[in-house]
Motif scaffolding. Structure first.
Motif, mmCIF file in Angstrom:
data_model
loop_
_atom_site.group_PDB
_atom_site.id
_atom_site.type_symbol
_atom_site.label_atom_id
_atom_site.label_comp_id
_atom_site.label_asym_id
_atom_site.label_seq_id
_atom_site.Cartn_x
_atom_site.Cartn_y
_atom_site.Cartn_z
ATOM 1 N N ALA A 184 0.836 -1.207 0.000
ATOM 2 C CA ALA A 184 0.000 0.000 0.000
ATOM 3 C C ALA A 184 0.867 1.252 0.000
ATOM 4 O O ALA A 184 1.445 1.616 1.030
ATOM 5 N N THR A 185 1.017 1.858 -1.184
ATOM 6 C CA THR A 185 1.760 3.119 -1.353
ATOM 7 C C THR A 185 0.978 3.949 -2.375
ATOM 8 O O THR A 185 -0.151 3.600 -2.728
ATOM 9 N N GLU A 186 1.623 4.974 -2.915
ATOM 10 C CA GLU A 186 0.960 5.769 -3.960
ATOM 11 C C GLU A 186 1.065 5.104 -5.336
ATOM 12 O O GLU A 186 0.569 5.629 -6.332
ATOM 13 N N PHE A 187 1.764 3.961 -5.372
ATOM 14 C CA PHE A 187 2.036 3.245 -6.620
ATOM 15 C C PHE A 187 0.781 3.042 -7.482
ATOM 16 O O PHE A 187 0.799 3.288 -8.693
ATOM 17 N N ASN A 188 -0.307 2.617 -6.841
ATOM 18 C CA ASN A 188 -1.539 2.328 -7.565
ATOM 19 C C ASN A 188 -2.135 3.598 -8.189
ATOM 20 O O ASN A 188 -2.490 3.618 -9.365
ATOM 21 N N ASP A 189 -2.192 4.663 -7.390
ATOM 22 C CA ASP A 189 -2.761 5.930 -7.892
ATOM 23 C C ASP A 189 -1.893 6.500 -9.007
ATOM 24 O O ASP A 189 -2.405 7.019 -10.005
ATOM 25 N N VAL A 190 -0.563 6.412 -8.827
ATOM 26 C CA VAL A 190 0.341 6.934 -9.869
ATOM 27 C C VAL A 190 0.146 6.124 -11.157
ATOM 28 O O VAL A 190 0.033 6.678 -12.246
ATOM 29 N N GLY A 191 0.046 4.790 -11.008
ATOM 30 C CA GLY A 191 -0.179 3.923 -12.177
ATOM 31 C C GLY A 191 -1.461 4.309 -12.894
ATOM 32 O O GLY A 191 -1.490 4.413 -14.130
ATOM 33 N N ASN A 192 -2.518 4.554 -12.121
ATOM 34 C CA ASN A 192 -3.788 4.947 -12.743
ATOM 35 C C ASN A 192 -3.660 6.275 -13.467
ATOM 36 O O ASN A 192 -4.143 6.435 -14.585
ATOM 37 N N SER A 193 -2.978 7.235 -12.835
ATOM 38 C CA SER A 193 -2.904 8.556 -13.478
ATOM 39 C C SER A 193 -1.973 8.526 -14.693
ATOM 40 O O SER A 193 -2.227 9.190 -15.692
ATOM 41 N N MET A 194 -0.898 7.739 -14.640
ATOM 42 C CA MET A 194 -0.011 7.633 -15.808
ATOM 43 C C MET A 194 -0.708 6.900 -16.960
ATOM 44 O O MET A 194 -0.444 7.155 -18.132
ATOM 45 N N THR A 195 -1.597 5.976 -16.616
ATOM 46 C CA THR A 195 -2.290 5.166 -17.628
ATOM 47 C C THR A 195 -3.451 5.935 -18.249
ATOM 48 O O THR A 195 -3.712 5.830 -19.450
ATOM 49 N N GLY A 196 -4.167 6.736 -17.442
ATOM 50 C CA GLY A 196 -5.350 7.432 -17.946
ATOM 51 C C GLY A 196 -6.554 6.493 -17.981
ATOM 52 O O GLY A 196 -6.480 5.364 -17.500
ATOM 53 N N ASP A 197 -7.629 6.974 -18.570
ATOM 54 C CA ASP A 197 -8.883 6.220 -18.552
ATOM 55 C C ASP A 197 -8.898 5.172 -19.668
ATOM 56 O O ASP A 197 -9.291 5.452 -20.796
ATOM 57 N N LEU A 198 -8.474 3.966 -19.316
ATOM 58 C CA LEU A 198 -8.364 2.893 -20.315
ATOM 59 C C LEU A 198 -9.709 2.563 -20.944
ATOM 60 O O LEU A 198 -9.817 2.420 -22.165
ATOM 61 N N LEU A 199 -10.736 2.467 -20.093
ATOM 62 C CA LEU A 199 -12.043 2.055 -20.613
ATOM 63 C C LEU A 199 -12.592 3.081 -21.591
ATOM 64 O O LEU A 199 -13.297 2.726 -22.537
ATOM 65 N N ALA A 200 -12.241 4.352 -21.386
ATOM 66 C CA ALA A 200 -12.746 5.393 -22.280
ATOM 67 C C ALA A 200 -12.027 5.386 -23.627
ATOM 68 O O ALA A 200 -12.606 5.777 -24.635
#
Ligand SMILES: NC(=O)c1ccc[n+]([C@@H]2O[C@H](COP(=O)([O-])OP(=O)(O)OC[C@H]3O[C@@H](n4cnc5c(N)ncnc54)[C@H](OP(=O)(O)O)[C@@H]3O)[C@@H](O)[C@H]2O)c1
Length: 285
Positions: A184-200
């Motif tokens: 549990a770190t910021e890793f997940n949030d950073v990954g999401n923000s670097m990836t962007g909205d995949l489903l969109a």
């Protein structure tokens, strides 16, 4: 060998595993050079913990990396302990990861690790002593679907670490790989923000792939506690202080299960196991 007073360089020290490692090494008496982009975080940390010096660097920028490495190579006291920890992940099926974004991730996760290590090695060789800890991942030994390019960076880190360990052992320099599971770190949030909205932005073909695997992986986390970064930082410091550190350490949620299965199953068996775990085994579109 007395280690207190030695210089330790920790990359990615502004949050998560790197931050905890910097704090613990400073508590053991190391002079900690703490590197990352977010100087506000590093300056705040240095204000709270004695023995930490912040250094501003963006590893995604090759010129900035080079400037940083020149600075490191010119330290008045050489780096004795190097913790190569900075890194992030991109998610997405192969078709959804641009080559440009993958190159930037390789620049941070792999080429910066190589270059910073090159900057520290002459000093370590001269001392005939030193410890290099490379923060890999359980994804350094297998690849989750939807995370191939990130796993490729960590497989590269594993290969570099394995070769380096044997190359520089004759100089008395120790090289260790750490393979965290989920932490549990910021890793997940950073990954999401670097990836962007995949489903969109993905092709509609992939929607079921993402939704099915997202649901299956999400269900693995139901009712479990994800350990914090102290778990990994403790292991890093234990390795640094040990007279004979292991070549590889792993810890963190699911690291034991996934790595044991990867080691014990053949390629087809592990493919089947991971397809089941990620809910994709019987998906037909
Ligand atoms: N958390 C997990 O579940 C997990 C699992 C396996 C492996 N890992 C690995 O553990 C390491 C540490 O991650 P964490 O979990 O502690 O995540 P984190 O809290 O997001 O920390 C990542 C660190 O890397 C630094 N960083 C990222 N991009 C950078 C750049 N361009 N230049 C310089 N520094 C940069 C960040 O600093 P700035 O943003 O301030 O630059 C931050 O200090 C990573 O290598 C990651 O791949 C984590």
């Amino acid at each position: 060998m007395e280690k207190a007073g030695q210089v330790a360089l920790v990359t990615g020290a502004s949050s998560g595993i790197g931050r905890e490692t910097a704090i613990m090494l400073a508590a053991k008496g190391f002079k900690v050079m703490a590197a990352a982009r977010r100087m506000d975080r590093l300056v705040e940390l240095a204000g709270q913990v004695e023995g930490i010096t912040p250094i501003d660097v963006d590893f995604s920028d090759p010129d900035d990396l080079e400037k940083f490495c020149q600075h490191v190579a010119g330290f008045s006291e050489p780096v004795s302990v190097l913790i190569n920890n900075a890194g992030y992940s991109l998610r997405g099926a192969l078709e959804d990861v641009s080559i440009e974004a993958a190159k930037r991730m390789f620049q941070v996760n792999v080429f910066a690790l190589m270059r910073v290590t090159q900057a520290c090695l002459p000093g370590m060789r001269k001392m005939r002593e030193g410890t290099i800890v490379n923060v890999s991942s359980m994804a350094g030994k297998f690849a989750f679907p939807g995370s191939g390019p990130y796993a490729a960076t960590k497989h590269a880190v594993e290969a570099i670490t394995d070769a380096l360990r044997i190359e520089i052992r004759p100089f008395g320099i120790r090289v260790v790989a750490i393979r965290p599971g989920f932490i549990a770190t910021e890793f997940n949030d950073v990954g999401n923000s670097m990836t962007g909205d995949l489903l969109a932005r993905t092709d509609p073909d992939y929607k079921s792939v993402y939704e099915t695997s997202g649901k299956a992986v999400g269900s693995m986390f139901a009712g479990v506690t994800v350990p914090g970064p102290e778990l990994i930082a403790n292991i890093i410091v234990e390795a640094v202080l040990s007279d004979s550190p292991k070549a590889v350490y792993h810890a963190g949620l699911f690291s034991e299960e996934f790595l044991e299965n990867r080691a014990s199953l053949d390629d087809e068996g592990f493919d089947e196991y991971l397809s089941e775990k990620t809910g994709l085994k019987d998906l037909k579109l």
